[in-house]
Design a protein around this motif. Sequence first.
Motif, PDB file in Angstrom:
ATOM      1  N   ARG A  18      17.755  54.270 -30.262  1.00 32.95           N
ATOM      2  CA  ARG A  18      16.607  55.062 -29.838  1.00 32.95           C
ATOM      3  C   ARG A  18      16.818  56.525 -30.224  1.00 32.95           C
ATOM      4  NH1 ARG A  18      14.940  54.233 -23.715  1.00 32.95           N
ATOM      5  NH2 ARG A  18      16.919  55.325 -23.369  1.00 32.95           N
ATOM      6  N   ILE A  19      15.760  57.308 -30.090  1.00 34.48           N
ATOM      7  CA  ILE A  19      15.879  58.737 -30.364  1.00 34.48           C
ATOM      8  C   ILE A  19      16.899  59.385 -29.442  1.00 34.48           C
ATOM      9  CG2 ILE A  19      14.047  59.510 -28.803  1.00 34.48           C
ATOM     10  CD1 ILE A  19      13.167  61.478 -31.006  1.00 34.48           C
TER      11      ILE A  19
ATOM     12  N   ARG B 271       1.963  49.309 -29.991  1.00 32.83           N
ATOM     13  CA  ARG B 271       1.839  49.789 -28.609  1.00 32.83           C
ATOM     14  C   ARG B 271       3.169  50.324 -28.105  1.00 32.83           C
ATOM     15  NH1 ARG B 271       3.149  47.750 -23.899  1.00 32.83           N
ATOM     16  NH2 ARG B 271       3.680  45.744 -24.838  1.00 32.83           N
ATOM     17  N   GLN B 272       4.241  49.619 -28.402  1.00 35.29           N
ATOM     18  CA  GLN B 272       5.561  50.073 -27.970  1.00 35.29           C
ATOM     19  C   GLN B 272       5.956  51.376 -28.662  1.00 35.29           C
ATOM     20  OE1 GLN B 272       8.000  46.635 -28.798  1.00 35.29           O
ATOM     21  NE2 GLN B 272       7.545  45.684 -26.824  1.00 35.29           N
ATOM     22  N   ILE B 273       5.564  51.524 -29.937  1.00 32.42           N
ATOM     23  CA  ILE B 273       5.844  52.776 -30.652  1.00 32.42           C
ATOM     24  C   ILE B 273       5.203  53.945 -29.934  1.00 32.42           C
ATOM     25  CG2 ILE B 273       5.287  54.084 -32.745  1.00 32.42           C
ATOM     26  CD1 ILE B 273       5.588  51.417 -34.298  1.00 32.42           C
ATOM     27  N   LEU B 274       3.927  53.826 -29.610  1.00 30.91           N
ATOM     28  CA  LEU B 274       3.207  54.929 -28.983  1.00 30.91           C
ATOM     29  C   LEU B 274       3.763  55.231 -27.594  1.00 30.91           C
ATOM     30  CD1 LEU B 274      -0.376  53.916 -30.145  1.00 30.91           C
ATOM     31  CD2 LEU B 274       0.969  55.857 -30.994  1.00 30.91           C
TER      32      LEU B 274
ATOM     33  N   ASP C 146       6.855  54.674 -26.520  1.00 36.56           N
ATOM     34  CA  ASP C 146       8.173  55.285 -26.608  1.00 36.56           C
ATOM     35  C   ASP C 146       8.090  56.702 -27.176  1.00 36.56           C
ATOM     36  OD1 ASP C 146      11.100  54.917 -26.243  1.00 36.56           O
ATOM     37  OD2 ASP C 146      11.139  55.287 -28.406  1.00 36.56           O
ATOM     38  N   THR C 147       7.107  56.941 -28.028  1.00 36.76           N
ATOM     39  CA  THR C 147       6.921  58.294 -28.542  1.00 36.76           C
ATOM     40  C   THR C 147       6.564  59.250 -27.413  1.00 36.76           C
ATOM     41  OG1 THR C 147       6.202  57.439 -30.692  1.00 36.76           O
ATOM     42  CG2 THR C 147       5.612  59.709 -30.162  1.00 36.76           C
TER      43      THR C 147
ATOM     44  N   VAL D 265       8.848  62.523 -26.136  1.00 35.03           N
ATOM     45  CA  VAL D 265       8.335  63.895 -26.006  1.00 35.03           C
ATOM     46  C   VAL D 265       8.559  64.398 -24.588  1.00 35.03           C
ATOM     47  CG1 VAL D 265       6.270  65.334 -26.086  1.00 35.03           C
ATOM     48  CG2 VAL D 265       6.674  63.631 -27.877  1.00 35.03           C
ATOM     49  N   GLU D 266       8.261  63.571 -23.618  1.00 33.71           N
ATOM     50  CA  GLU D 266       8.447  63.965 -22.221  1.00 33.71           C
ATOM     51  C   GLU D 266       9.909  64.263 -21.914  1.00 33.71           C
ATOM     52  OE1 GLU D 266       7.893  64.763 -18.204  1.00 33.71           O
ATOM     53  OE2 GLU D 266       6.381  64.583 -19.796  1.00 33.71           O
ATOM     54  N   ALA D 267      10.813  63.485 -22.493  1.00 32.15           N
ATOM     55  CA  ALA D 267      12.236  63.609 -22.173  1.00 32.15           C
ATOM     56  C   ALA D 267      12.901  64.772 -22.886  1.00 32.15           C
ATOM     57  CB  ALA D 267      12.956  62.305 -22.516  1.00 32.15           C
ATOM     58  N   TYR D 268      12.497  65.083 -24.117  1.00 34.72           N
ATOM     59  CA  TYR D 268      13.304  65.980 -24.944  1.00 34.72           C
ATOM     60  C   TYR D 268      12.587  67.201 -25.512  1.00 34.72           C
ATOM     61  CZ  TYR D 268      16.689  62.177 -24.838  1.00 34.72           C
ATOM     62  OH  TYR D 268      17.581  61.221 -24.426  1.00 34.72           O
TER      63      TYR D 268
END
Length: 451
Positions: free
Chosen positions: A133-134, A174-177, A179-180, A184-187
């Motif tokens: 993951r990112i 759907r999972q891509i969006l 997790d994106t 953004v929220e996390a980092y």
Amino acid sequence: MATLLIRNAEVLVTMDGREIRNGGMLVDDGLIRNVGDTMDIPAEADEMVDLRGHLVLPGLVNTHHHLYQTLTRAFPLAQDTGLFDWLRALYPVWARLTPDHVATSTRLGLAELALSGATTVFDHHYLWPNGSRIDDQFAGAEGLNIRFHAARGSMSLGESEGGLPPDSVVEDERQILEDTARAVEAYHEQGPGAMRQVAVAPCSPFSVTPGLMRDSADLARDLGVRLHTHLAETADEEVYCVDRFGHRPVAYLETLGWAGPDVWYAHAIHVGDDEVTRMGSAGTGVAHCPTSNMRLASGLAPVARYLSEGVPVGIGVDGSASNDSSNILAEARQALLLNRLAVAPGVGAGPQMTARAALELATSGGATVLGRDDIGILAPGFQADFVAIDLSRLEMAGSHDPVAAAVLCAPGGVDHSWVAGRPLVTGRHVAGIELEPLIERHNRLARDLVE
């Protein structure tokens, strides 16, 4: 508030039009407060650094990279191919990436870029197999005083649906969006001085559906982050877009909302004059990747035309499997040389790119492409991101113009660098990294990946 005073630089280049002999700079709590002749700057600070005999430049900004590709440099099956065959050879190897591969390659690649002068790095990671993951990228960057912009990239169009990548490395849209948005929220940090940011970056027209491209643009704008993708890199891609979507690559993305000052494309080689004009009017930027473009025989990007039309252009080192090094100073030099070839008699028209123009692409130009108005220039109010090159080094011997020498002479990297006034490179060593065990671990993971 901690203060730092830089004194006696041979030349200090601000990138806002000044080259200051005997340059000095006062930094207060990570921000530049004063720049000028050393004799005109107050001589008191918590820390003073004498850079006599050094060239000082703004920190270099890398606008496109693939850090994980340090694991597949000089891969035998991908040494002498164009982009599509290069990708087909490497996709099966990259499908074996693990979180450890991602974190370790991120750390090693950032160290290599830092030693070459990068103080801000954007990385475009777009496949996430085996639970990676990112988050693994940010874990790899932990403790490094470098500005890191990471992409939550993606691929959703596999071979069975007419795309280029194998189905094993594509994701559910759907999972891509979802997790994106999570990434953004996390980092993602907003505002001046941000050290960590996230961009929305579906990989390319031949690996992502039109629906995901459109939804990604909507999501990025809802979240207030930037948009990035590969575009118009090869003639093959142009044929693919015309056959599948009925448009050339730039026009295709324009139909999906991918134009504007929050968008930048990697490569953008096969672009018509009318498309360049539209990009300039919209403020759409370009990451120019000269070494990769030559390595894969992709073509010559119309950089002179971009600049004349007001298109923001920065330097992209690109991944270390299509460049095979992570040296941004070398990439600035390559941009200079390649773009002189592009305007050679019988090829194009216009003045030759200067060494100073190449440095501008690698500093303030890259900052603009990434949407940063707080880096890339050494002036009061900007972040204190800067590098110093010792002019007594072997590769600089006999040079008469230290600013031009940074690009025209062998790109040996930097001796020191600071980000927000804190050390990143000191005496050609990256702060916070023991290189020998990192290289050993990275090499073992690289062998495991291909064996």
